[in-house]
Design a protein around this motif. Structure first.
Motif, PDB file in Angstrom:
ATOM      1  N   ASP A 125      50.974  50.918  33.728  1.00  0.00           N
ATOM      2  CA  ASP A 125      50.176  50.560  34.308  1.00  0.00           C
ATOM      3  C   ASP A 125      50.428  51.005  35.936  1.00  0.00           C
ATOM      4  N   MET A 126      50.057  51.923  36.688  1.00  0.00           N
ATOM      5  CA  MET A 126      50.116  52.701  38.395  1.00  0.00           C
ATOM      6  C   MET A 126      48.719  52.154  39.337  1.00  0.00           C
ATOM      7  N   ASP A 127      49.436  51.207  40.599  1.00  0.00           N
ATOM      8  CA  ASP A 127      48.640  51.328  41.616  1.00  0.00           C
ATOM      9  C   ASP A 127      48.011  52.759  42.394  1.00  0.00           C
ATOM     10  N   ASN A 128      47.289  52.350  43.834  1.00  0.00           N
ATOM     11  CA  ASN A 128      47.329  53.129  44.641  1.00  0.00           C
ATOM     12  C   ASN A 128      48.199  53.927  45.095  1.00  0.00           C
ATOM     13  N   SER A 129      49.233  53.049  45.072  1.00  0.00           N
ATOM     14  CA  SER A 129      50.439  53.048  46.031  1.00  0.00           C
ATOM     15  C   SER A 129      51.519  53.909  45.719  1.00  0.00           C
ATOM     16  N   GLY A 130      51.580  54.154  44.082  1.00  0.00           N
ATOM     17  CA  GLY A 130      52.048  55.009  43.381  1.00  0.00           C
ATOM     18  C   GLY A 130      53.220  54.049  42.388  1.00  0.00           C
ATOM     19  N   SER A 131      53.361  52.363  42.803  1.00  0.00           N
ATOM     20  CA  SER A 131      54.166  52.214  42.167  1.00  0.00           C
ATOM     21  C   SER A 131      53.501  51.190  40.480  1.00  0.00           C
ATOM     22  N   LEU A 132      54.823  51.573  39.671  1.00  0.00           N
ATOM     23  CA  LEU A 132      54.313  51.685  37.866  1.00  0.00           C
ATOM     24  C   LEU A 132      55.270  50.847  37.683  1.00  0.00           C
ATOM     25  N   ASN A 133      54.619  50.209  36.983  1.00  0.00           N
ATOM     26  CA  ASN A 133      54.889  48.751  35.083  1.00  0.00           C
ATOM     27  C   ASN A 133      54.873  49.746  34.100  1.00  0.00           C
ATOM     28  N   ALA A 134      56.007  49.650  33.473  1.00  0.00           N
ATOM     29  CA  ALA A 134      56.117  49.777  31.838  1.00  0.00           C
ATOM     30  C   ALA A 134      56.646  49.333  31.317  1.00  0.00           C
ATOM     31  N   GLN A 135      56.129  49.200  29.664  1.00  0.00           N
ATOM     32  CA  GLN A 135      56.736  48.874  28.384  1.00  0.00           C
ATOM     33  C   GLN A 135      57.088  50.055  27.798  1.00  0.00           C
ATOM     34  N   ILE A 136      57.402  49.303  26.392  1.00  0.00           N
ATOM     35  CA  ILE A 136      57.902  50.114  25.453  1.00  0.00           C
ATOM     36  C   ILE A 136      58.421  49.134  24.716  1.00  0.00           C
ATOM     37  N   ILE A 137      57.342  49.053  23.261  1.00  0.00           N
ATOM     38  CA  ILE A 137      58.320  48.055  22.638  1.00  0.00           C
ATOM     39  C   ILE A 137      57.823  48.329  20.999  1.00  0.00           C
ATOM     40  N   HIS A 138      59.048  48.176  19.969  1.00  0.00           N
ATOM     41  CA  HIS A 138      59.346  48.951  19.186  1.00  0.00           C
ATOM     42  C   HIS A 138      59.696  47.914  17.965  1.00  0.00           C
ATOM     43  N   GLN A 139      59.474  47.565  16.819  1.00  0.00           N
ATOM     44  CA  GLN A 139      59.441  46.720  15.412  1.00  0.00           C
ATOM     45  C   GLN A 139      60.763  47.375  14.865  1.00  0.00           C
ATOM     46  N   LEU A 140      62.268  47.269  14.694  1.00  0.00           N
ATOM     47  CA  LEU A 140      62.564  47.788  14.360  1.00  0.00           C
ATOM     48  C   LEU A 140      63.168  48.030  12.877  1.00  0.00           C
ATOM     49  N   SER A 141      62.660  46.427  12.552  1.00  0.00           N
ATOM     50  CA  SER A 141      62.430  46.323  10.729  1.00  0.00           C
ATOM     51  C   SER A 141      61.777  44.355  10.592  1.00  0.00           C
ATOM     52  N   SER A 142      61.682  44.239   9.631  1.00  0.00           N
ATOM     53  CA  SER A 142      60.777  43.102   9.012  1.00  0.00           C
ATOM     54  C   SER A 142      61.138  42.146  10.397  1.00  0.00           C
ATOM     55  N   LYS A 143      62.003  42.020  11.491  1.00  0.00           N
ATOM     56  CA  LYS A 143      62.763  40.619  11.914  1.00  0.00           C
ATOM     57  C   LYS A 143      63.390  40.992  13.401  1.00  0.00           C
ATOM     58  N   VAL A 144      63.751  42.289  13.320  1.00  0.00           N
ATOM     59  CA  VAL A 144      63.946  42.657  14.781  1.00  0.00           C
ATOM     60  C   VAL A 144      63.117  43.515  15.149  1.00  0.00           C
ATOM     61  N   ARG A 145      62.911  42.889  16.333  1.00  0.00           N
ATOM     62  CA  ARG A 145      61.833  43.562  17.587  1.00  0.00           C
ATOM     63  C   ARG A 145      62.721  44.162  18.992  1.00  0.00           C
ATOM     64  N   SER A 146      62.541  45.003  19.895  1.00  0.00           N
ATOM     65  CA  SER A 146      62.893  45.631  20.927  1.00  0.00           C
ATOM     66  C   SER A 146      62.318  46.164  21.813  1.00  0.00           C
ATOM     67  N   LYS A 147      62.587  45.091  23.379  1.00  0.00           N
ATOM     68  CA  LYS A 147      61.539  46.143  24.262  1.00  0.00           C
ATOM     69  C   LYS A 147      62.681  46.278  25.715  1.00  0.00           C
ATOM     70  N   ILE A 148      61.333  47.765  25.987  1.00  0.00           N
ATOM     71  CA  ILE A 148      61.619  47.787  27.114  1.00  0.00           C
ATOM     72  C   ILE A 148      61.421  48.162  28.155  1.00  0.00           C
ATOM     73  N   ALA A 149      61.458  47.703  29.479  1.00  0.00           N
ATOM     74  CA  ALA A 149      60.484  47.185  30.834  1.00  0.00           C
ATOM     75  C   ALA A 149      61.539  48.572  31.888  1.00  0.00           C
ATOM     76  N   PHE A 150      60.190  48.204  32.859  1.00  0.00           N
ATOM     77  CA  PHE A 150      60.908  48.586  34.318  1.00  0.00           C
ATOM     78  C   PHE A 150      59.597  49.082  35.217  1.00  0.00           C
ATOM     79  N   GLN A 151      60.154  48.784  36.446  1.00  0.00           N
ATOM     80  CA  GLN A 151      58.906  48.274  37.374  1.00  0.00           C
ATOM     81  C   GLN A 151      59.394  49.311  38.126  1.00  0.00           C
ATOM     82  N   THR A 152      58.778  50.078  38.884  1.00  0.00           N
ATOM     83  CA  THR A 152      58.968  50.856  40.455  1.00  0.00           C
ATOM     84  C   THR A 152      57.884  51.008  41.170  1.00  0.00           C
TER      85      THR A 152
END
Length: 258
Positions: A125-152
């Motif tokens: 998600d990016m606004d008109n000033s160029g600031s960004l929110n982003a996330q990447i979510i992945h299911q590594l196995s049936s019980k383990v999940r990981s997420k990477i998120a960053f904001q500029t």
């Protein structure tokens, strides 16, 4: 005050909804629940406790009842480009605060876990000033999940975090590492644990450790949630005080939260 929603006739695939973390995230997004691997024998179901969900979801049922407050007019346009790709445009006009425009993108991968779950999930998600929110979510196995998120903020990184979550048969544990800086010796570590005690009662805790030059501290809180057929009571107690919520579902049309 007004709220206008415009949507394209193309219906995008089911997407996960919002969630909370150490940083703000694009609206309309959260980590979807982990699905099991299949139905278990009836006798096993009677003897095992259910998974309680995550610590962050303890108060969510009540919070979801409260509307999002805004001043002015908001226009949202969603466009599904394919079964895996969706874009949206949001324009907010206000006489009280700043008017803004947001462009959002959602991609859902091809690793299908159920009819409503697929991974990896990428949201930006990016606004008109160029600031960004982003996330990447992945299911590594049936019980383990990981997420990477960053904001500029414009061209500067202001927040980033890495999450790991494990869901057992009757418990959920999660660890979050936020804004780590090895050279400066700073960062935030958050650990969550929620355990089912009975089919209706779940208890857990949260431990937050933060460090930066000249400052270091730890904050701990405990939580309990009781789930009945048509109501949920939750209490969180910590060093900063107590937080209690009550959710009641009277019928399909009426729900109450305090």
């Amino acid at each position: 005050m007004g709220n206008v929603l415009a949507a394209n006739s193309v219906t995008p695939p089911p997407m996960p909804g919002p969630g909370a973390g150490l940083m703000s995230v694009p609206p309309g997004f959260t980590m979807p629940p982990v699905s099991g691997l299949g139905e278990k024998p009836q006798e096993a179901k009677d003897d095992t406790l259910p998974n309680p969900g995550t610590f962050e979801e303890c108060h969510r049922k009540c919070k979801d009842l409260f509307p999002v407050q805004m001043e002015g007019v908001k226009l949202i346009v969603n466009k599904g480009l394919s079964n895996h790709f969706q874009v949206n445009h949001t324009i907010a006009l206000s006489t009280v605060g700043d008017s803004n425009y947001h462009f959002g993108v959602t991609y859902v991968g091809t690793k299908q876990l159920s009819a409503t779950e697929a991974f990896p999930v990428l949201v930006g998600d990016m606004d008109n000033s160029g600031s960004l929110n982003a996330q990447i979510i992945h299911q590594l196995s049936s019980k383990v999940r990981s997420k990477i998120a960053f904001q500029t903020q414009q061209s500067k990184f202001v927040n980033w975090q890495v999450d790991a979550e494990y869901r057992g048969q009757d418990f959920t544990g999660a660890v979050t590492l936020g804004n780590p800086d090895i050279l400066a010796g700073s960062g935030i570590v958050v650990a969550h644990y929620l355990q089912s005690i009975t089919p209706s009662l779940a208890l857990g805790g949260e431990l937050v450790y933060h460090r930066r030059p000249g400052e270091e501290g730890t904050v701990m809180s405990l939580a309990g949630r009781y789930t009945a057929p048509n109501w949920i009571a939750t209490l969180t107690v910590g060093q900063a005080g107590a937080h209690a919520t009550y959710y009641h579902k009277a019928n399909e049309q009426l729900q109450v939260g305090v």
